[in-house]
Design a protein around this motif. Structure first.
Motif, short mmCIF file in Angstrom:
data_model
loop_
_atom_site.label_atom_id
_atom_site.label_comp_id
_atom_site.label_asym_id
_atom_site.label_seq_id
_atom_site.Cartn_x
_atom_site.Cartn_y
_atom_site.Cartn_z
N PRO A 1 -31.55 24.22 -18.76
CA PRO A 1 -32.79 23.66 -19.27
C PRO A 1 -33.88 23.69 -18.21
CG PRO A 1 -31.18 21.93 -18.90
CD PRO A 1 -30.49 23.24 -18.67
N ASP B 1 -36.77 21.98 -18.51
CA ASP B 1 -37.38 20.66 -18.39
C ASP B 1 -36.33 19.67 -17.93
OD1 ASP B 1 -38.96 18.43 -18.54
OD2 ASP B 1 -38.79 18.23 -20.71
N LEU B 2 -36.29 19.40 -16.62
CA LEU B 2 -35.32 18.46 -16.08
C LEU B 2 -35.82 17.03 -16.15
CD1 LEU B 2 -34.14 20.47 -12.96
CD2 LEU B 2 -33.06 20.30 -15.19
N GLU B 3 -37.03 16.82 -16.58
CA GLU B 3 -37.62 15.49 -16.68
C GLU B 3 -37.66 15.03 -18.13
OE1 GLU B 3 -38.42 13.62 -14.06
OE2 GLU B 3 -37.71 15.23 -12.78
N GLY B 4 -36.59 15.24 -18.87
CA GLY B 4 -36.54 14.85 -20.27
C GLY B 4 -36.59 13.34 -20.41
N GLY B 5 -36.93 12.88 -21.59
CA GLY B 5 -37.05 11.45 -21.83
C GLY B 5 -35.73 10.82 -22.25
N GLU C 1 -34.14 12.29 -25.47
CA GLU C 1 -33.39 13.53 -25.23
C GLU C 1 -32.05 13.23 -24.57
OE1 GLU C 1 -35.85 16.33 -23.12
OE2 GLU C 1 -37.58 15.68 -24.28
N LEU C 2 -32.03 12.30 -23.63
CA LEU C 2 -30.80 11.94 -22.96
C LEU C 2 -29.79 11.34 -23.94
CD1 LEU C 2 -29.12 11.58 -20.39
CD2 LEU C 2 -30.27 9.39 -20.05
N ARG C 3 -30.27 10.46 -24.81
CA ARG C 3 -29.38 9.86 -25.81
C ARG C 3 -28.84 10.93 -26.76
NH1 ARG C 3 -31.56 4.86 -28.72
NH2 ARG C 3 -29.37 4.70 -29.24
N ASP D 1 -28.34 14.11 -25.99
CA ASP D 1 -27.34 14.86 -25.23
C ASP D 1 -26.02 14.10 -25.18
OD1 ASP D 1 -29.20 16.82 -24.77
OD2 ASP D 1 -29.71 16.13 -22.74
#
Length: 69
Positions: free
Chosen positions: A11, A13-17, A20-22, A24
């Motif tokens: 990816p 964009d390593l600065e996802g919100g 997005e983390l939830r 994943d």
């Protein structure tokens, strides 16, 4: 030297919100199945032998008020 190859896309964009983390994490849940619970059987004290404690660890615990007093 080992040639490490990355399979799949990385990816950008390593600065996802948090959303997005939830997402994943939700997709990974099936891969994180807990192992079957294993209840250890009691062991007779007469079978427990050969346990040694390093002198430095014994002194450290003796110096701690929760253990040494």
């Amino acid at each position: 030297m080992t040639n490490l190859k990355i399979q799949g896309s990385v990816p950008l964009d390593l600065e996802g919100g948090l959303v997005e983390l939830r997402g994943d994490c939700a997709r990974m849940v099936p891969h994180w199945a807990p192992p079957a619970r294993v209840t250890p059987l009691p062991v007779s004290p007469s079978l427990i032998h050969g346990v040694t404690v390093p002198v430095g660890s014994a002194r450290l615990l003796d110096a701690m008020s929760d253990y040494g007093d």
